[in-house]
Design an enzyme around this catalytic site. Structure first.
Site, PDB file in Angstrom:
ATOM      1  CG  ASP A   1      -1.889   1.167   1.211  1.00  0.00           C
ATOM      2  OD1 ASP A   1      -2.896   1.121   0.491  1.00  0.00           O
ATOM      3  OD2 ASP A   1      -1.619   2.161   1.914  1.00  0.00           O
TER       4      ASP A   1
ATOM      5  CB  ALA B   1      -2.591   1.763  -2.822  1.00  0.00           C
ATOM      6  CG  ASP B   2      -3.220  -2.792   0.020  1.00  0.00           C
ATOM      7  OD1 ASP B   2      -2.591  -3.058  -1.012  1.00  0.00           O
ATOM      8  OD2 ASP B   2      -2.733  -2.895   1.151  1.00  0.00           O
ATOM      9  CG  ASN B   3      -8.945  -0.605   1.509  1.00  0.00           C
ATOM     10  OD1 ASN B   3      -7.983  -1.337   1.717  1.00  0.00           O
ATOM     11  ND2 ASN B   3      -9.777  -0.269   2.463  1.00  0.00           N
TER      12      ASN B   3
END
Length: 391
Positions: A136, A163-165
């Site tokens: 992330d 970023a991950d989500n």
């Protein structure tokens, strides 16, 4: 009947990006079979010990878990038999891993020409950064998002994963589009999503202002333009304002704070000057807000129809009257792991979320025997697979 009832997803993912995408599809009623390595499963399972961590619970409700050694010939064959029954395969390995396992797109499509294949990577399927590890903070930094939050003089990464989500959300978005197209035309697509572009796309406003408008961007660009403020009240509690552009909110905050002098001040008389003198105006607001407790100012701001909110901690959010009214959280129970509180999906259909499944996240390999039974394996066959370290 849930929106994705009858759709089967094979999820070969760990940590956040893929698991969140799979969970969103499961929340819409899809059957999500999470394929996990027998040696520990999803890395998030053991984040703080054990195999059922809070990190894992956050991204894996409403799924079935099956352990499968994809490095074994028989494990790959079982996966391919599952592919024959699936609508979608979702994976977040680094580029090339599926091919090295003998499970590339051609091999999968040979067994199921109608399979939608979704690959999540850090930087894309090719390019100079293709083989780098991505997390992330890496994607936030490379995409420019971190520059919107970090003060250069005192750099510190903070806050939740973005970023991950966003990548998980975009994977779900792409899969839904591919399912709809396949329904209409019969065409099965490969869907590629990467963390870098997902994070760049998270902030279209700064890009447009920079490229089209020529306005420099940084941690304070948006809050200046939107006239957003965080303030500390006399009781130490925090308060947020978002005045935006309507003149009535500017007049309303003057009324609520009993500060007509602010409207007469040349530094603040028009919106452009308030943007230019943002920190000076914040200092004036703080002088006033710091004299009384938060409840006092909330009542006055509400009476003047000014956009405001208390800045709540996470425990306070759960007790907020509107959040409680929305029933944003639900309780569920695992027969062995006990009761837990999880988040409801934020999407309603016809005003309801009654179609959302509420099953707890699975234990590692909890459904392996059931899924193998559905493929025709008997107890002896399953026992042999265990002895051979296939499952």
């Amino acid at each position: 009947m849930a929106a994705l009832d009858g759709i089967r997803i094979l999820e070969l993912t760990t940590m956040i990006t893929g698991p969140l995408g799979g969970q969103m599809l499961a929340d819409l009623g899809a059957e999500v079979v999470k394929i996990e390595n027998p040696a520990g499963g999803d890395m998030f399972r053991s984040w703080r010990g054990g195999t059922y961590s809070a990190h894992f619970l956050a991204y894996n409700r409403n799924k079935r878990s099956m352990t499968l050694n994809l490095r074994s010939e028989e494990g790959r064959e079982i996966l391919l038999r599952l592919v024959e029954t699936a609508d979608v395969l979702l994976e977040n390995f680094r580029p090339g891993v599926m091919d090295r396992l003998g499970l590339g797109l051609d091999a999968l499509r040979t067994r199921n020409p109608g399979l939608i294949y979704c690959s999540i990577t850090g930087f894309g399927e090719d390019g100079p950064y293709r083989d780098r590890p991505a997390y992330d903070a890496v994607a936030q930094s490379l995409s420019g998002v971190s520059s919107m939050f970090i003060e250069p003089e005192d750099p510190q990464i903070t806050g939740p994963t973005i970023a991950d989500n966003m990548t998980g959300i975009n994977a779900c978005y792409g899969i839904l589009g591919a399912l709809f197209e396949r329904e209409r035309t019969g065409t099965a697509r490969r869907v590629d999503v990467n963390m870098l572009e997902s994070t760049i796309a998270f902030m279209p406003d700064p890009w447009s202002n920079l490229i089209q408008g020529g306005f420099p961007q940084g941690p304070h660009a948006r809050v200046r333009a939107s006239q957003s403020y965080s303030l500390r009240c006399s009781d130490g509690k925090l308060l947020a304002l978002h005045l935006s552009s309507p003149q009535k909110f500017w007049q309303g905050v003057q009324n609520a704070f009993a500060r007509p002098d602010l409207g007469a001040d040349q530094r603040f008389s028009v919106r452009e000057s308030r943007i230019e003198n943002y920190f000076a105006l914040k200092a004036e607001f703080q002088k006033t807000v710091g004299t009384m407790p938060r409840a006092h100012w909330m009542a006055r701001l509400e009476a003047e129809d000014v956009p405001f909110a208390p800045i709540l901690t996470l425990p306070e959010v759960r007790e907020d009257p509107q959040v409680r009214h929305l029933e944003s959280f639900f309780e569920t129970a695992h027969p062995e792991e006990g009761t837990m509180t999880l988040l409801r999906r934020p999407v309603r259909f016809d005003g309801s979320r009654d179609d959302q499944p509420t099953a707890p996240p699975p234990q590692l390999g909890e459904h392996t025997d059931d899924i193998l039974g559905e493929l025709g394996y008997d107890a002896d066959g399953i026992g042999r697979l265990r002895r051979d370290a296939v499952i």
